[in-house]
Motif scaffolding. Sequence first.
Motif, PDB file in Angstrom:
ATOM      1  N   LYS A  26       8.899   6.706   5.568  1.00  0.00           N
ATOM      2  CA  LYS A  26       7.965   7.372   4.774  1.00  0.00           C
ATOM      3  C   LYS A  26       6.422   7.310   5.163  1.00  0.00           C
ATOM      4  O   LYS A  26       5.778   8.160   5.266  1.00  0.00           O
ATOM      5  N   THR A  27       6.276   5.990   5.245  1.00  0.00           N
ATOM      6  CA  THR A  27       4.719   5.560   5.377  1.00  0.00           C
ATOM      7  C   THR A  27       4.451   5.749   6.769  1.00  0.00           C
ATOM      8  O   THR A  27       3.429   6.479   7.143  1.00  0.00           O
ATOM      9  N   THR A  28       5.555   5.544   7.613  1.00  0.00           N
ATOM     10  CA  THR A  28       5.250   5.959   8.918  1.00  0.00           C
ATOM     11  C   THR A  28       4.909   7.639   9.313  1.00  0.00           C
ATOM     12  O   THR A  28       4.294   7.827  10.188  1.00  0.00           O
ATOM     13  N   ARG A  31       1.858   8.254   8.121  1.00  0.00           N
ATOM     14  CA  ARG A  31       0.640   8.086   9.043  1.00  0.00           C
ATOM     15  C   ARG A  31       0.519   8.937  10.407  1.00  0.00           C
ATOM     16  O   ARG A  31      -0.763   9.177  10.829  1.00  0.00           O
ATOM     17  N   PHE A  32       1.482   9.198  10.929  1.00  0.00           N
ATOM     18  CA  PHE A  32       1.465  10.168  11.996  1.00  0.00           C
ATOM     19  C   PHE A  32       0.780  11.545  11.640  1.00  0.00           C
ATOM     20  O   PHE A  32       0.022  11.965  12.447  1.00  0.00           O
ATOM     21  N   ILE A  33       1.290  12.079  10.342  1.00  0.00           N
ATOM     22  CA  ILE A  33       0.368  13.114   9.956  1.00  0.00           C
ATOM     23  C   ILE A  33      -1.205  13.089   9.791  1.00  0.00           C
ATOM     24  O   ILE A  33      -1.973  13.788  10.251  1.00  0.00           O
ATOM     25  N   SER A 197       4.863  -0.791  11.328  1.00  0.00           N
ATOM     26  CA  SER A 197       5.487  -1.225  10.158  1.00  0.00           C
ATOM     27  C   SER A 197       6.575  -2.587  10.305  1.00  0.00           C
ATOM     28  O   SER A 197       7.194  -2.983   9.458  1.00  0.00           O
ATOM     29  N   THR A 198       6.609  -3.151  11.409  1.00  0.00           N
ATOM     30  CA  THR A 198       7.394  -4.065  11.895  1.00  0.00           C
ATOM     31  C   THR A 198       7.331  -5.590  11.156  1.00  0.00           C
ATOM     32  O   THR A 198       5.775  -5.756  11.428  1.00  0.00           O
TER      33      THR A 198
END
Length: 629
Positions: A26-28, A31-33, A197-198
């Motif tokens: 969800k966060t990734t 972030r791309f948006i 996020s890793t």
Amino acid sequence: MLLKDEAGDQSNFGVIPIVGIGGMGKTTLARFIYRDDVIVKRFEPRVWVCVSDESDVEKLTKAILNAVSPDEIRDGDDFNQVQLKLSKNLGGKRFLLVLDGVWNIKSYEQWSQLRAPLKSGERGSKVIVTTRDTNVASLMRADNYHHFLSPLSNDDCWLYRSTLIIRRNATRVQRKLNKLPMGIANLINLRHLDMSSTMMLEEMPYQVDNLINLQTLSKFFLSKGNGSQIKELKNLLNLRGELAISGLDDVVDPRDVAYINLKERPNVEDLVMVGWEIPRTQKWCTCNLIHCKKCASLPPLGRLSLLKHLEIEGMNEIKIIGDEFYGEIAKPFGSFEYLKFKDMPEWKDWVIRKLGSQELFSCLRKLLIIKCPKLSNLPGRLSCLVNLDVKERQELSISIPQFPFLTCLKVNRCNEGMLKGRVVDVPSLTRLYIEKILEPSCIWEGLAQPLTALEDLGLYQCDELACLRGLENLGGLRRLWILSCEGVRTCQMDCTPAFTSLTDLGILNCPKLVTFPDTGLPPMLRSLRVKNCPSLIGFPKGKLPTTLKKLWIENCEKLESLPEGIMHYASSDNNNTCSVEWLSIWEFSSLKSILRGHVPSTLGSLSFWKCKQLESIPGENVAKSHIFT
């Protein structure tokens, strides 16, 4: 959805929830948006706020305001002031707000308060909400549109339009991608590799230097032996945005750093170097050196003529910062505005280069020294410094009069002998915040001249502070906050010029506070907040200041009545001029009834919360008010 001006039922903004279980990306996705070029051009400002388990709407609203306009935040601001400032800063602007990780906004009242200042934005503004809870998504968006993320494939990654996203704890992905297949065209043409996020991934995929079309590379891990080497960045000439390089302690040959020649990456604007030396460049505006625990010296950052923002943290071996920091140029750090040092336990000395008639750090506006317990000195003159924050510094010895434009000073656990008669002897100072200093009165007792410009004073965990005497030189004080000062027993405010201009007073978490002076509250007071003061037994008798507009009383268990100056009476000799507009009574466990009479006609909001023994509320004028029980 993002590019349409539809606003649903939220006035000028629409809400787009992204729903999925933990680790789904969800966060990734958000972030791309957030970083997409089309989005960047369409929305201004763009604001990202990590919510997590925060449920306090006031704190969350302050976090949003701080992200929109950090200079607007004042420690003494009440919730209404924060809302007004946020509404003003968003007014007429098409904004994008990302609320990442919303869990605890579960009531319509919370959402109604949070969204109120957002309505001032231009039509077409958007709020993206990432959450695991479909109920939260439904609450924050009235219609039925939610974007649900389905589970990833067994490969734990997806390829879409030449973008690769590796999710958190991707141990299997690390094994599968340790050697790139030289015959699949999608990987060779990869544009974006996001590993932000890793948590467990510590090595780069094998032959990452073959991805010559990469534009986004969130992290680059260096390894010992035959693992990833820094020279593999040589062929990645299309990188842009932010690049974090980790493991620089493992670089064996310093010539490898020069070999990659990062000057040829004109689009790399923010570089996070975690460990060791950096090369010369003319493009970097921001640089962070974080947890380089084995480094004994700093790189020549003074060479970076456009560098404005520098953070140095967790460098355990640094003992002296000297000439190597400035580089071989005549005037280092010519554009420097922000400097932060944190967690440097062995740093003792800061050698300041002499530049003749010129001044070092001539543009520096904000300096933070946090958890550097052995540091003994600062630059002797910083003529443009506006904000100084010194925390947990016991040995520091400085002379503040050489900071002629300093307006904000924060001190925490500092040497009291150094503070006395020195630190606050600055006529330009408007804000002073003192934390965890046993006897803060030692500061203003030795003033060489009054702090006539001081408007904000905050005292936090100053346990030996018993009363407020000694503030005679603070004649212009407008806002005073006393937080978690266990020794405070009385707010002695009478007959001191310091309080004739006071408009905002907050006393929170002071368990020994018993009473206010019988002579009354400051005459110009507009806002009073008292919270978590279990020993408080009463307020001054008689009239309240005619200027008082807002009154909060929270969790003061021994109080049995409101200030008597609140109520109006019908008798002809009554000349009560109280004009309170906002009254909030929370967790007032001993309150049984309100004094006879009626509430002021000016009252616009009246709230009672968890007043378990309250039996009645005056009826007259209450119909106009907003009552929450």
